[in-house]
Design a protein around this motif. Structure first.
Motif, PDB file in Angstrom:
ATOM      1  N   GLU A 126       7.134  16.244  -5.396  1.00  0.00           N
ATOM      2  CA  GLU A 126       7.461  15.696  -6.747  1.00  0.00           C
ATOM      3  C   GLU A 126       7.985  13.950  -6.387  1.00  0.00           C
ATOM      4  O   GLU A 126       7.319  13.301  -7.191  1.00  0.00           O
ATOM      5  N   GLN A 127       8.519  13.795  -5.537  1.00  0.00           N
ATOM      6  CA  GLN A 127       8.807  12.612  -5.188  1.00  0.00           C
ATOM      7  C   GLN A 127       7.377  11.544  -5.064  1.00  0.00           C
ATOM      8  O   GLN A 127       7.471  10.404  -5.585  1.00  0.00           O
ATOM      9  N   MET A 128       6.509  12.325  -4.182  1.00  0.00           N
ATOM     10  CA  MET A 128       5.289  11.495  -4.072  1.00  0.00           C
ATOM     11  C   MET A 128       4.453  11.412  -5.201  1.00  0.00           C
ATOM     12  O   MET A 128       3.950  10.283  -5.384  1.00  0.00           O
ATOM     13  N   LYS A 129       4.640  12.449  -6.247  1.00  0.00           N
ATOM     14  CA  LYS A 129       4.018  12.081  -7.472  1.00  0.00           C
ATOM     15  C   LYS A 129       4.406  10.662  -7.999  1.00  0.00           C
ATOM     16  O   LYS A 129       3.726  10.006  -8.611  1.00  0.00           O
ATOM     17  N   THR A 130       5.816  10.863  -8.165  1.00  0.00           N
ATOM     18  CA  THR A 130       6.741   9.611  -8.865  1.00  0.00           C
ATOM     19  C   THR A 130       6.119   8.421  -8.017  1.00  0.00           C
ATOM     20  O   THR A 130       5.938   7.274  -8.775  1.00  0.00           O
ATOM     21  N   THR A 131       5.997   8.219  -6.776  1.00  0.00           N
ATOM     22  CA  THR A 131       5.734   7.141  -5.903  1.00  0.00           C
ATOM     23  C   THR A 131       4.462   6.708  -6.397  1.00  0.00           C
ATOM     24  O   THR A 131       4.146   5.299  -6.254  1.00  0.00           O
ATOM     25  N   LEU A 132       3.405   7.624  -6.359  1.00  0.00           N
ATOM     26  CA  LEU A 132       2.131   7.113  -6.667  1.00  0.00           C
ATOM     27  C   LEU A 132       2.030   6.630  -8.269  1.00  0.00           C
ATOM     28  O   LEU A 132       1.167   5.632  -8.521  1.00  0.00           O
ATOM     29  N   LEU A 133       2.734   7.222  -8.991  1.00  0.00           N
ATOM     30  CA  LEU A 133       2.758   6.553 -10.405  1.00  0.00           C
ATOM     31  C   LEU A 133       3.262   5.178 -10.661  1.00  0.00           C
ATOM     32  O   LEU A 133       2.990   4.542 -11.250  1.00  0.00           O
ATOM     33  N   ASN A 134       4.521   5.154  -9.750  1.00  0.00           N
ATOM     34  CA  ASN A 134       5.018   3.659  -9.812  1.00  0.00           C
ATOM     35  C   ASN A 134       4.256   2.671  -8.979  1.00  0.00           C
ATOM     36  O   ASN A 134       4.646   1.350  -9.203  1.00  0.00           O
ATOM     37  N   ALA A 135       3.311   2.974  -8.415  1.00  0.00           N
ATOM     38  CA  ALA A 135       2.503   2.012  -7.564  1.00  0.00           C
ATOM     39  C   ALA A 135       1.258   1.585  -8.490  1.00  0.00           C
ATOM     40  O   ALA A 135       0.123   1.543  -8.304  1.00  0.00           O
ATOM     41  N   VAL A 136       1.696   0.797  -9.725  1.00  0.00           N
ATOM     42  CA  VAL A 136       0.671   0.608 -10.831  1.00  0.00           C
ATOM     43  C   VAL A 136       0.033  -0.588 -10.057  1.00  0.00           C
ATOM     44  O   VAL A 136      -1.214  -0.943 -10.544  1.00  0.00           O
ATOM     45  N   ARG A 137       0.421  -1.622  -9.223  1.00  0.00           N
ATOM     46  CA  ARG A 137      -0.357  -2.649  -8.610  1.00  0.00           C
ATOM     47  C   ARG A 137      -1.658  -2.445  -7.802  1.00  0.00           C
ATOM     48  O   ARG A 137      -2.295  -3.327  -7.276  1.00  0.00           O
ATOM     49  N   VAL A 138      -1.349  -1.119  -6.995  1.00  0.00           N
ATOM     50  CA  VAL A 138      -2.293  -0.627  -6.023  1.00  0.00           C
ATOM     51  C   VAL A 138      -3.423  -0.147  -6.919  1.00  0.00           C
ATOM     52  O   VAL A 138      -3.066   1.104  -7.649  1.00  0.00           O
ATOM     53  N   PRO A 139      -4.540  -0.280  -6.543  1.00  0.00           N
ATOM     54  CA  PRO A 139      -5.804   0.425  -7.183  1.00  0.00           C
ATOM     55  C   PRO A 139      -5.877   2.085  -7.045  1.00  0.00           C
ATOM     56  O   PRO A 139      -5.556   2.146  -5.856  1.00  0.00           O
ATOM     57  N   THR A 140      -6.348   2.710  -7.912  1.00  0.00           N
ATOM     58  CA  THR A 140      -6.244   4.118  -7.825  1.00  0.00           C
ATOM     59  C   THR A 140      -7.115   4.614  -6.685  1.00  0.00           C
ATOM     60  O   THR A 140      -6.787   5.446  -5.852  1.00  0.00           O
ATOM     61  N   CYS A 168       2.552   2.977   3.075  1.00  0.00           N
ATOM     62  CA  CYS A 168       1.375   2.351   3.023  1.00  0.00           C
ATOM     63  C   CYS A 168       1.505   1.518   1.917  1.00  0.00           C
ATOM     64  O   CYS A 168       0.615   0.428   1.839  1.00  0.00           O
ATOM     65  N   ILE A 169       1.762   1.906   0.584  1.00  0.00           N
ATOM     66  CA  ILE A 169       2.222   1.129  -0.551  1.00  0.00           C
ATOM     67  C   ILE A 169       2.839   0.108  -0.311  1.00  0.00           C
ATOM     68  O   ILE A 169       2.404  -0.965  -0.915  1.00  0.00           O
ATOM     69  N   ARG A 170       3.904  -0.062   0.577  1.00  0.00           N
ATOM     70  CA  ARG A 170       4.811  -1.040   0.765  1.00  0.00           C
ATOM     71  C   ARG A 170       3.967  -2.276   1.384  1.00  0.00           C
ATOM     72  O   ARG A 170       4.000  -3.330   1.364  1.00  0.00           O
ATOM     73  N   ASP A 171       3.173  -1.598   2.547  1.00  0.00           N
ATOM     74  CA  ASP A 171       2.559  -2.475   3.162  1.00  0.00           C
ATOM     75  C   ASP A 171       1.103  -3.394   2.553  1.00  0.00           C
ATOM     76  O   ASP A 171       0.883  -4.073   2.827  1.00  0.00           O
ATOM     77  N   TYR A 172       0.754  -2.184   1.596  1.00  0.00           N
ATOM     78  CA  TYR A 172      -0.462  -3.079   0.804  1.00  0.00           C
ATOM     79  C   TYR A 172      -0.251  -4.324   0.177  1.00  0.00           C
ATOM     80  O   TYR A 172      -0.934  -5.143   0.359  1.00  0.00           O
ATOM     81  N   TYR A 173       1.142  -4.453  -0.233  1.00  0.00           N
ATOM     82  CA  TYR A 173       1.582  -5.746  -0.836  1.00  0.00           C
ATOM     83  C   TYR A 173       1.600  -6.781   0.164  1.00  0.00           C
ATOM     84  O   TYR A 173       1.494  -7.865   0.080  1.00  0.00           O
ATOM     85  N   ASN A 174       2.078  -6.609   1.552  1.00  0.00           N
ATOM     86  CA  ASN A 174       2.074  -7.536   2.641  1.00  0.00           C
ATOM     87  C   ASN A 174       0.642  -7.700   2.920  1.00  0.00           C
ATOM     88  O   ASN A 174       0.161  -8.794   3.713  1.00  0.00           O
ATOM     89  N   ILE A 175      -0.380  -6.920   3.072  1.00  0.00           N
ATOM     90  CA  ILE A 175      -1.531  -6.685   3.910  1.00  0.00           C
ATOM     91  C   ILE A 175      -2.424  -7.511   2.596  1.00  0.00           C
ATOM     92  O   ILE A 175      -3.436  -8.282   3.178  1.00  0.00           O
ATOM     93  N   LEU A 176      -2.312  -7.367   1.563  1.00  0.00           N
ATOM     94  CA  LEU A 176      -3.343  -8.089   0.352  1.00  0.00           C
ATOM     95  C   LEU A 176      -3.282  -9.539   0.786  1.00  0.00           C
ATOM     96  O   LEU A 176      -4.519  -9.982   0.860  1.00  0.00           O
ATOM     97  N   PRO A 177      -2.543 -10.497   0.793  1.00  0.00           N
ATOM     98  CA  PRO A 177      -2.710 -11.791   1.278  1.00  0.00           C
ATOM     99  C   PRO A 177      -3.269 -11.981   2.825  1.00  0.00           C
ATOM    100  O   PRO A 177      -4.455 -12.937   2.401  1.00  0.00           O
ATOM    101  N   LEU A 178      -3.319 -11.111   3.205  1.00  0.00           N
ATOM    102  CA  LEU A 178      -3.734 -11.391   4.776  1.00  0.00           C
ATOM    103  C   LEU A 178      -5.268 -11.073   4.492  1.00  0.00           C
ATOM    104  O   LEU A 178      -6.260 -11.445   5.188  1.00  0.00           O
ATOM    105  N   LEU A 179      -5.654  -9.896   3.654  1.00  0.00           N
ATOM    106  CA  LEU A 179      -7.263  -9.609   3.419  1.00  0.00           C
ATOM    107  C   LEU A 179      -7.780 -10.621   2.784  1.00  0.00           C
ATOM    108  O   LEU A 179      -8.842 -10.961   2.895  1.00  0.00           O
ATOM    109  N   LYS A 180      -7.111 -11.317   1.701  1.00  0.00           N
ATOM    110  CA  LYS A 180      -7.548 -12.499   0.728  1.00  0.00           C
ATOM    111  C   LYS A 180      -8.190 -13.704   1.939  1.00  0.00           C
ATOM    112  O   LYS A 180      -9.016 -14.295   1.864  1.00  0.00           O
TER     113      LYS A 180
END
Length: 189
Positions: A126-140, A168-180
Motif C-alpha cells: 500500500e505504501q508503494m502505491k502511495t509513493t508512486l502516486l506522490n511522484a507526480v514529477r516523474v513520468p509514468t 529510484c524516485i529520489r535519485d531521479y530528481y538528482n539524475i535529471l540535471p546530469l542527463l540534461k
C-alpha cells in the motif's frame, strides 16, 4: 584344559556380544569382507568395533535434529569416502554435522532480510502505491520501469520493492540535471 575352557568362554562371550549388535545384512556383509585378513580373535573384535560404530552413527543421526534426507546424504558421502570403515566414519561424522549446521545458519542469515511478515508486506504494498502516486514529477513510463525492476529484483517482497522504488524516485530528481548536461554535450558534438 583350563586354557581351552577360558578361551572358549572368551569366544562365546564375544560371539554373544556380537549377536546383540544387529546391523543391516548388507552392512554386516561389508564389515565381514573387510575383516577377512584378521585372525579369529582380532576378526571378532574388529567386526564388533565396526558394528558398534555403525550403530553409533545411526543413533547420532536420530539425535542430531538434522533432516533425515540430509543426514542420509552425509552418511552416503562418508561411505563413499571410507567404505566399510564405520569407525573412521564415526570419527568424521560430528565435523560433517557441524558443517551442515553452519551452512544452514549462514543461509538463514543471508535470507533473513528476504523473509517478510505478511502483514508488513501488505503495508509496504500500500505504501508503494502511495509513493508512486506522490511522484507526480516523474513520468509514468519511468515509474513503470522502476516498478518492473523492483518486481524482478524482489519478487513477493514489497518492503524491498518499496525501498527500491523510493530510492529510484529520489535519485531521479538528482539524475535529471546530469542527463540534461549529457544531452547538451551530445547535441554540441
Amino acid at each position: 584344559m583350563k586354557k581351552f575352557l577360558i578361551m572358549s568362554m572368551f569366544i562365546m562371550s564375544a560371539l554373544s556380544f556380537g549377536a546383540q549388535l544387529k546391523v543391516p545384512a548388507d552392512v554386516e556383509k561389508e564389515i565381514n569382507n573387510s575383516a577377512r585378513s584378521f585372525d579369529s580373535s582380532q576378526r571378532v573384535n574388529f567386526i564388533n568395533w565396526q558394528k558398534r560404530s555403525y550403530l553409533k552413527i545411526e543413533s547420532l543421526g536420530k539425535e542430531s535434529g538434522i533432516p533425515e534426507d540430509e543426514f542420509l546424504r552425509i552418511k552416503n558421502r562418508l561411505h563413499r569416502m571410507y567404505g566399510s570403515n564405520y569407525a573412521k566414519q564415526l570419527q568424521i561424522l560430528p565435523e560433517e554435522m557441524n558443517d551442515y549446521r553452519e551452512l544452514v545458519r549462514r543461509v538463514q542469515e543471508a535470507t533473513k532480510g528476504n523473509i517478510v511478515d505478511e502483514e508488513v508486506n501488505e503495508k509496504a504494498k500500500e505504501q508503494m502505491k502511495t509513493t508512486l502516486l506522490n511522484a507526480v514529477r516523474v513520468p509514468t513510463e519511468i515509474l513503470n520501469v522502476y516498478q518492473e525492476s523492483a518486481k524482478e529484483l524482489f519478487p513477493n517482497n514489497y518492503v524491498m520493492q518499496e525501498k527500491f522504488v523510493s530510492a529510484c524516485i529520489r535519485d531521479y530528481y538528482n539524475i535529471l540535471p546530469l542527463l540534461k548536461k549529457e544531452l547538451e554535450k551530445e547535441n554540441k558534438k
